[in-house]
Design a protein around this motif. Structure first.
Motif, short mmCIF file in Angstrom:
data_model
loop_
_atom_site.label_atom_id
_atom_site.label_comp_id
_atom_site.label_asym_id
_atom_site.label_seq_id
_atom_site.Cartn_x
_atom_site.Cartn_y
_atom_site.Cartn_z
N THR A 195 42.39 41.97 51.88
CA THR A 195 40.95 42.00 51.70
C THR A 195 40.64 41.55 50.28
N PRO A 196 39.50 40.90 50.02
CA PRO A 196 39.23 40.40 48.66
C PRO A 196 39.17 41.53 47.63
N VAL A 197 39.61 41.20 46.40
CA VAL A 197 39.59 42.16 45.29
C VAL A 197 38.50 41.75 44.32
N PRO A 198 37.46 42.58 44.16
CA PRO A 198 36.35 42.22 43.24
C PRO A 198 36.70 42.53 41.80
N ALA A 199 37.45 41.63 41.17
CA ALA A 199 37.80 41.82 39.76
C ALA A 199 37.33 40.65 38.92
N ALA A 200 36.38 39.89 39.42
CA ALA A 200 35.89 38.73 38.69
C ALA A 200 35.22 39.17 37.39
#
Length: 410
Positions: free
Chosen positions: A15-20
Motif C-alpha cells: 500500500t502507498p506510504v505517505p512520506a512525501a
C-alpha cells in the motif's frame, strides 16, 4: 503450502506510504548521537543519528525499509529519518501483518545485480501468506530468534571490548602490582624489559609459493584466511603435494608463530596465530612468515600482545605501503618490532591464562549465535513455505539452542 494461503506478487501486497516531503539525509549529515535514528540501505540497522525534525517519519509505522542496491530489509517501528540513497519504504496492505511481511520478504531469494537497483525485481516476486492469526504467530517466533541473536551479538561485542581493555591493562601493569616505568612504547611494569622481536626468536622464514588446490592432497597449507589473532582457523583449507624433503622446509611445529605479511587492511597486517598441531602436517603459504621462538618465551603471550591495540599500532607504524594499495611487512620489520617482556615465563603464562578466560567466553557466545543463526535460517524458509505451522513447533528447542554450545564445552 497449506491451501488457506494466498499468493500474490510483492507489488500487489503493498500500500502507498505517505512520506512525501520528508527530508532525506546525506551520509555526511549523520551524527554519532541525536534524538532520532537514521536508517539507510546499509547492513546495520541504524546508520547514524539526527536532531532534524523535518526528516523524521512518524507515520505510518511500522515500516519495512528496503535497500535498493544492497537488498537489505529492516523492520522499523519507531520514528526515524531516512538516508538519501537507495532506501525504499514498504508497507503491506490491510490483512497482511507488517512483521510477517518483513520476514516473508527476507525469505525471498532475490537475485543480485551488483550495485544496480533491485526494487523493480522485488515487486515482481511471489509472496504467500496465511490468515492473520498465523501471520502474527510466525512473526512472533522469528522475532524471538532475532532478539536472541541480537543479545548474543551484544554480549560478544561487550566481551571483545573487555578483552581489549584487559590487554591494555595487562601489557602495561602485569599481574604483580608493580610500579611502572616509562619506555619508548609507553608505561610497563618496572621489572619488565622492552626488547625487540629479534631477541626472542630463533629464526624467521617465508612460506611456500607452490600451487594449492581445494581438492584434499597430502599436505594442508595455511594461508591468510586461516590466520586469526592468536590462533589458526582450520576451515577453508587448501592443499598441495610436495616431496618429503621439500615439505620438511615448511612443516609447522607446535608453538610456531605465523605472521600475515601483506594485506589491504592495515589492522590485519602483522596478525599472528600460534600453530598448535591442527590441522596435522600443515605447511604455510608465501604471504605468511613463520617465527620459531626461543625457549622461555610463550608464543601465545607474543600473539596476544601483537593483537592488542598497542601491538597493532606498533606493527601498523612500521608497515610499508605498496603501489597496489596493500601494506607489507618483511622479516627485518618483524625483527624490529618492540615487545614488552615479563622477566619470567610464569608471568607470561599467567597473562595468557587471564586472556584465555575471556576468549572462552567469547567463543561460547559465538557458538550460541551460530546455533541460533542456523535455527533462524531453517525456520524462516520452512514457515514461509508453509511446510510447518507455528502450533506444530516445539518452541522449547529455541531455549535448548541457546545452551547447546555451552553443553558442548562441558
Amino acid at each position: 503450502m497449506a491451501p488457506a494461503w494466498t499468493t500474490e506478487s510483492v507489488a500487489e501486497c503493498l500500500t502507498p506510504v505517505p512520506a512525501a516531503g520528508k527530508t532525506k539525509l546525506q551520509a555526511r549529515d549523520y551524527k554519532l548521537a541525536g534524538r532520532f535514528p537514521v536508517v539507510d540501505q546499509g547492513q546495520e540497522r541504524i546508520a547514524g543519528w539526527t536532531d532534524d525534525e523535518t526528516a523524521v517519519i512518524k507515520e505510518p509505522l511500522p515500516l519495512i525499509v528496503f535497500g535498493d542496491h544492497t537488498r537489505a530489509f529492516k523492520f522499523i517501528d519507531e520514528p526515524f529519518a531516512r538516508g538519501a540513497d537507495g532506501t525504499q519504504l514498504l508497507k503491506p496492505k490491510p490483512g497482511i501483518d507488517p512483521l510477517f511481511f518483513f520476514y516473508a520478504c527476507k525469505a525471498i531469494d532475490l537475485p543480485a545485480r551488483g550495485y544496480n537497483r533491485h526494487f523493480t525485481i522485488l515487486k515482481e516476486q511471489a509472496l504467500s501468506y496465511p490468515g492473520e492469526a498465523e501471520q502474527k504467530a510466525i512473526g512472533s517466533v522469528l522475532r524471538r530468534i532475532d532478539s536472541a541473536l541480537e543479545h548474543e551479538s551484544a554480549l560478544s561485542g561487550n566481551l571483545q571490548a573487555l578483552k581489549q581493555a584487559a590487554m591494555r591493562e595487562l601489557f602495561a601493569r602485569g599481574l604483580r602490582g608493580e610500579p611502572q616505568k616509562e619506555t619508548e612504547i609507553g608505561a610497563v611494569s618496572e621489572s619488565w624489559e622492552v626488547t625487540t622481536f629479534s631477541q626472542v626468536r630463533e629464526w624467521l622464514q617465508y612460506g611456500t609459493s607452490i600451487h594449492c588446490t581445494l581438492e584434499p592432497r597430502r599436505f594442508p597449507v595455511l594461508r591468510i584466511p586461516n590466520i586469526e589473532p592468536g590462533r589458526v582457523n582450520a576451515s577453508d583449507l587448501k592443499y598441495c603435494d610436495l616431496t618429503e624433503e621439500d615439505a620438511n622446509k615448511y612443516l609447522l611445529e607446535n608453538g610456531d608463530l605465523l605472521f600475515i605479511r601483506t594485506n589491504g587492511v592495515l589492522e590485519r597486517l602483522g596478525s599472528c596465530a600460534v600453530y598448535e598441531g591442527v590441522p596435522r602436517n600443515s605447511l604455510f603459504a608465501s604471504y605468511l612468515i613463520r617465527a620459531r621462538l626461543k625457549s622461555g618465551i610463550d608464543p601465545r603471550y607474543v600473539a596476544y600482545f601483537y593483537a592488542s591495540q598497542r601491538g597493532t599500532s606498533l606493527v601498523a607504524g612500521r608497515a610499508t605501503p605498496a603501489a597496489d594499495g596493500k601494506y607489507n611487512l618483511n622479516t627485518g620489520t618483524i625483527d624490529s618490532l618492540p615487545l614488552p617482556l615479563p622477566p619470567t615465563l610464569e608471568e607470561q603464562r599467567d597473562i595468557v591464562a587471564a586472556l584465555d578466560a575471556v576468549d572462552r567466553k567469547i567463543d561460547l557466545h559465538q557458538r550460541k549465535r551460530a546455533v541460533l543463526e542456523d535455527l533462524n535460517k531453517a525456520l524462516l524458509h520452512k514457515l514461509m513455505a508453509g511446510e510447518i505451522a507455528v502450533d506444530e513447533l516445539d518452541l522449547s528447542a529455541l531455549d535448548r539452542a541457546a545452551v547447546t554450545a555451552e553443553e558442548a564445552t562441558v
